[in-house]
Write a protein that holds these residues in place. Structure first.
Motif: not given
Length: 412
Positions: A260, A262, A347, A349-350, A352-353, A409, A411
């Motif tokens: 994973n 970022l 959630p 966060s998904f 932008n995943r 993920d 940002q």
């Protein structure tokens, strides 16, 4: 009877409003039973249609099993490097070098190992209790000093003429994984008179059908949500009885430590390609699927488009929204997946995943297939004046090698 000399003296339109009129309620006017409430005979389905992602479930054929807990085995690569845990001084032949290592499970005597600088030696002893290996240099050669965390490659076995037996013996190791099967159901309860009125006096022709279909859709979204983010374990239900829950694919990826990263808009392409290359376990050129919201799909497509060296002007792969990224060793099909934006299911966060899945490694398991029906009522000889419309199913997730999957993920 009211009489007016002037036929235009009183227009009453503002007070002729149907029962339930918003206009009458907001502005203080009357309602009249003489005016019928104008109701469209059909109900429009306003649910976001891209939320109906059940094509995903069809891509994962179900495997029939006989218990609500199941086990499965994985056999990995069977080859690991040797990792040093302490400093060891360099030596010259015929002096041997003793190296402390993290594990002796994947190293044997009569193995040639390679040091970070490319020099090589032969393992002549393995101490499983002290977690050390003893290495001999080549005749007339030296071995370099070793630092903690140095990685030594496991090159090959070596044997000599006239040996007794075999230089190395091999046994494969396996990993046992398990998961649970989760039960799902939903129902609509109608009283006897309520159902009679809805069938015979309903103002909309398709309400019952649409309500039933909406229940089926929500039931299948439950299953899909559990497929993605379900947590394996035991949970207490409302009456105090415990129930098993299944572990979903993303939860399993978190537990396994799948690759994973970022990223931001400037590093999106590099980070995306890095997680793809870091999770390659399949054949050369094998296709995997990357699920992301349409917004993220657009951002990733623009990131590739802006790097002009990545495509020719007439190349189909460089359309406004990319359908696929081909890195040679891996092909990645980009799947716009609107439901990752659904705060009622995932959630935040998904949104932008990007989640990359190797679909051939994932199977749904079930005790039986989906069932649906209507419960018996008074007319069927059952002493109750209500009935349920219901749907029921069960599902477990069998997920082989989560390390072949990855996520990124982004940002803002």
């Amino acid at each position: 009877m009211a009489l007016y000399n002037d036929p235009n003296s009183k227009f009453l339109n503002q007070d002729y409003n149907s029962v339930g009129s918003e206009y009458a309620s907001l502005y203080g006017h009357d309602i009249s039973l003489l005016i019928q409430k104008l109701t469209n005979r059909a109900i429009f389905d306003s649910a976001p249609q891209q939320f109906m992602d059940l094509k995903l479930m069809n891509m994962v054929p179900a495997e029939q099993i006989n218990s609500d807990e199941f086990f499965y085995q994985e056999m990995g690569y069977q080859r690991e490097p040797v990792v040093a845990t302490a400093v060891s001084a360099g030596v010259s032949f015929p002096t041997t070098q003793t190296i402390s290592v993290t594990s002796t499970d994947n190293i044997s005597t009569n193995t040639i190992i390679s040091y970070p600088n490319g020099q090589k030696g032969s393992v002549v002893a393995v101490d499983t209790s002290l977690l050390t290996i003893t290495v001999s240099p080549y005749n007339g050669d030296t071995l370099p000093a070793v630092a903690a965390d140095d990685v030594l490659a496991n090159v090959s076995s070596v044997d000599h003429d006239g040996s007794d037996g075999f230089a190395q013996y091999f046994r494969a190791s396996t990993i046992e994984r398990n998961n649970y099967v989760q039960l799902f159901n939903k129902a609509i309860r109608y009283s006897e008179v309520e159902l009679h009125k809805l069938k015979n006096m309903g103002t909309t022709a398709n309400f019952l059908e649409m309500e039933r279909n909406a229940m089926f859709n929500q039931h299948r979204i439950d299953i899909s949500n559990a497929f993605w983010t379900g947590q394996k374990g035991e949970i207490v239900t409302a009456d105090g009885t415990v129930a098993k829950t299944t572990g979903g694919v993303f939860t399993s990826m978190l537990e396994a430590g799948s690759p994973n990263a970022l990223a931001n808009s400037a590093t999106l392409v590099d980070a995306f390609e890095d997680i793809i290359l870091s999770s390659e376990y399949g054949d050369y050129g094998q296709a995997r699927m990357a699920f992301m919201t349409p917004r993220v799909h657009r951002a990733l497509s623009l990131a590739y488009k802006e790097e002009l060296t990545r495509y020719q002007p007439n190349d189909e792969i460089a359309l406004l929204n990319l359908k696929e990224v081909n890195l040679g060793s891996s092909r990645v099909v980009l799947v716009p997946f609107k439901r990752f934006e659904d705060a009622a299911s995932f959630p935040g966060s998904f949104a932008n995943r990007i989640v990359v899945l190797d679909m051939k490694n994932i199977k749904r398991t079930q005790l039986w297939g989906e069932r649906s029906g209507d419960t018996l009522k008074l007319e069927d000889g059952i002493p109750k004046r209500y009935g349920d419309v219901w749907v029921d199913c069960n599902m477990g997730v069998k997920f082989h090698n989560p390390l072949a999957c990855a996520w990124l993920d982004i940002q803002s």
